[in-house]
Design a protein around this motif. Structure first.
Motif, short mmCIF file in Angstrom:
data_model
loop_
_atom_site.label_atom_id
_atom_site.label_comp_id
_atom_site.label_asym_id
_atom_site.label_seq_id
_atom_site.Cartn_x
_atom_site.Cartn_y
_atom_site.Cartn_z
N UNK A 155 0.47 -1.35 0.70
CA UNK A 155 0.14 -0.08 0.07
C UNK A 155 0.79 0.93 -0.05
N UNK A 156 2.05 0.89 0.24
CA UNK A 156 3.10 2.69 -0.02
C UNK A 156 3.27 2.36 -1.45
N UNK A 157 3.46 1.20 -1.57
CA UNK A 157 3.77 1.29 -3.57
C UNK A 157 3.66 2.16 -4.57
N UNK A 158 1.70 2.03 -4.32
CA UNK A 158 1.86 3.59 -5.16
C UNK A 158 2.53 5.42 -5.24
N UNK A 159 2.83 4.89 -3.66
CA UNK A 159 3.23 6.74 -3.43
C UNK A 159 4.42 6.71 -4.09
N UNK A 160 5.61 5.70 -4.61
CA UNK A 160 6.43 5.40 -5.18
C UNK A 160 6.00 5.84 -6.89
N UNK A 161 5.33 4.73 -7.05
CA UNK A 161 5.31 4.85 -8.66
C UNK A 161 5.01 5.95 -9.18
N UNK A 162 5.60 6.12 -10.53
CA UNK A 162 5.82 7.66 -11.30
C UNK A 162 3.94 7.66 -11.79
N UNK A 163 3.19 9.49 -11.65
CA UNK A 163 1.97 8.78 -11.34
C UNK A 163 2.38 8.52 -13.06
N UNK A 164 2.86 9.20 -14.12
CA UNK A 164 2.43 8.64 -14.78
C UNK A 164 2.55 7.53 -15.64
N UNK A 165 3.16 6.45 -14.87
CA UNK A 165 3.31 5.29 -15.33
C UNK A 165 1.92 4.63 -15.02
N UNK A 166 1.64 5.77 -13.88
CA UNK A 166 0.41 4.26 -12.72
C UNK A 166 -0.61 5.40 -13.91
N UNK A 167 -0.74 5.80 -14.73
CA UNK A 167 -1.91 6.37 -15.50
C UNK A 167 -2.17 5.57 -16.47
N UNK A 168 -0.90 5.56 -17.10
CA UNK A 168 -0.34 4.08 -18.70
C UNK A 168 -0.51 2.81 -17.87
#
Length: 541
Positions: free
Chosen positions: A95-108
């Motif tokens: 649950x901590x990882x989404x904060x470390x994932x680049x937002x653009x990568x998350x959007x993709x």
């Protein structure tokens, strides 16, 4: 060095660091006005129907994102807190990882899972249902919930961990039902954390940029942050950009004020996985419900990571690895991220030490020190209400008068990314130092520890484990940032997120998937190494 001299020095250095932040953030507006001769036309802005629509959509998507994130976080936090299984700590880390994932990568990744050609759409089409449309409000909400639901859940778990152990033991002795436990013990703790969680999530969604830029789907789904970017990048209308920025600052400042009035603390700390000992009465029904909730939550958070991994492994990674543009972008991203993270740590540590010096000041000046401490906390959090795009644009135009504009761009990006990371570092490291000073501060004062001796014996060992997580957050924020670089990116200054955006815009989806995997692995790997390395070093001491 005496204790009073040490305290005065710490306070002075902390306020000097805060002054640098204020000058950097506030000076951008002044330089933007001075360099262009433009002035914000607020009456015309309020009369513009399109701008009113942008403001309403900004508030609408932020409110809905906050509501959905909190509604999902409450049962998830409760289930996670009372569940007893070996992988609980791993789930908290997940649950901590989404904060470390680049937002653009998350959007993709969201597009890969929820998009028209995504996994879920393919499943719906196979059973005769219509495909999903991820662009517009629906996609923005899904992406915001992906990033913010785990954050809200961790804040609520931390609130549940603060419930006294005697309360859990008494509840077990009374054999409280799950409903009674929730009503008497769990909900009061969660309710106390709701203003902080809601204000933080709402503020993050109001200032959302990359997700809306990628998933917005047109003028009908534009936020203030994107409108500011359009005014500077495409229209080059600084007056309009400043007016929009002032409007956004007013909105976010209002949110902070409301959160304070409701008793929330937007500087709430992150739970690091500590677990309270509970004595709940065994219940098969509750165990099944908790397992179902946790399975859905983990699947929702984990599926985008799996999507990035699967699509990235299908890309031609060899050609990407030898591509000179990719290698230059990766090196540029690393240099900028390391410089920004180190600068943010330096400024944040000065601010944190000053806050603790003010908190431990003699009681005779308590009121003045409380005011100074609140002012210092506000300065450290100022970047949360100031659009980074406007900050970068102001300094970019100012430096253009004295130096090569392309040579100055990397420094502007580093400083902007560092300022963005300061509030998070203060919130992660601050509580650790506060707890240490509460436990050993008086003993250190009685022993006459001051200056470098106190820093080495008391402060540094307390901060060092948390600094690993803080440094990792700063690295991740800078590595995945698309705010400042979207405005100043050019052929000589290309980072991995900017290159990824270019490949997505030119419909080179295979390259984009490979770059997303590289960027995601780089962020998560550096975060894991930084956290483990610094925390382990702290334990050895």
């Amino acid at each position: 060095m005496t204790g009073a001299t040490d305290r005065g020095l710490r306070i002075g250095l902390g306020f000097a660091a805060a002054a640098l932040l204020i000058v950097f953030l506030g000076g951008a507006f002044v330089f933007l006005l001075a360099a262009t001769g433009a002035a914000p036309d607020l009456p015309a802005l309020f009369a513009d129907r399109y701008i009113r629509g942008v403001v309403l959509f900004t508030l609408e998507q932020a409110a809905l994102s906050t509501l959905l994130s909190l509604a999902g976080a409450v049962p998830l936090a409760v289930a996670l807190h009372r569940a007893r299984f070996p992988g609980r700590r791993a789930v908290l880390r997940l649950f901590l990882l989404p904060q470390a994932l680049p937002v653009l990568v998350g959007a993709l990744a969201i597009i890969t899972i929820w998009g028209r050609n995504g996994v879920l759409s393919g499943g719906f089409a196979a059973i005769g249902l219509s495909r999903l449309d991820v662009y517009g409000l629906a996609g923005i909400l899904i992406a915001h919930v992906f990033f913010n639901l785990p954050l809200a859940a961790r804040l609520m778990v931390a609130a549940l961990d603060r419930v006294p152990a005697e309360s859990w033991k008494l509840g077990g002795q009374l054999s409280l039902t799950p409903l009674a436990t929730f009503r008497l013990l769990e909900w009061p703790a969660i309710r106390a954390s709701l203003p902080a969680a809601a204000s933080l999530v709402f503020m993050l969604c109001v200032t959302s940029f990359t997700l809306v830029l990628v998933l917005g789907g047109g003028p009908g789904a534009t936020t203030l942050e994107v409108a500011i970017y359009q005014a500077l990048r495409y229209e080059f209308d600084p007056g309009r950009a400043i007016a929009l920025s002032l409007l956004q600052i007013a909105l976010t400042a209002g949110i902070l004020w409301l959160a304070t009035r409701l008793g929330g603390d937007v500087a709430a700390g992150f739970g690091l996985g500590g677990r309270a000992l509970r004595y709940d009465r065994p219940s098969r029904t509750r165990a099944v419900m908790d397992a179902a909730i946790l399975s859905l939550g983990v699947a929702f958070v984990l599926s985008p990571f799996v999507a990035v991994l699967v699509r990235g492994l299908r890309a031609d990674r060899v050609s990407l690895a030898v591509d000179p543009a990719v290698r230059r972008a990766a090196l540029t991203s690393l240099v900028i991220a390391l410089a920004a993270a180190l600068l943010a740590l330096f400024v944040s540590i000065l601010v944190i030490l000053a806050l603790e010096a003010l908190r431990g000041a003699p009681s005779g000046r308590c009121r003045g020190h409380d005011t100074a401490r609140k002012g210092l906390e506000t300065a450290a959090s100022l970047v949360l209400v100031v659009p980074p795009i406007v900050v970068g644009a102001g300094w970019f135009l100012a430096l253009r008068q004295v130096t090569d504009v392309f040579a100055a761009a990397p420094y502007v990006v580093v400083a902007t990314n560092a300022a963005m990371a300061v509030p998070f570092i203060v919130r992660i490291v601050g509580p650790a130092l506060a707890a240490a000073n509460q436990a050993t501060g008086r003993l250190a004062d009685s022993l006459g520890l001051a200056g470098l001796s106190r820093l080495r014996v008391v402060d540094w060992p307390a901060m060092r484990p948390a600094l690993g997580l803080a440094f990792a957050f700063a690295l991740a924020i800078s590595l995945g940032d698309l705010g400042a670089i979207a405005l100043f990116g050019n052929q000589d200054l290309v980072t991995l997120p900017y290159l990824l955006l270019q490949r997505m815009g030119s419909y080179r989806t295979s390259d984009a998937a490979g770059l997303a995997l590289i960027l995601g692995v780089l962020c998560l790997g550096l975060m894991a190494l930084a956290e483990r390395g610094l925390a382990g070093a702290g334990e050895k001491r």
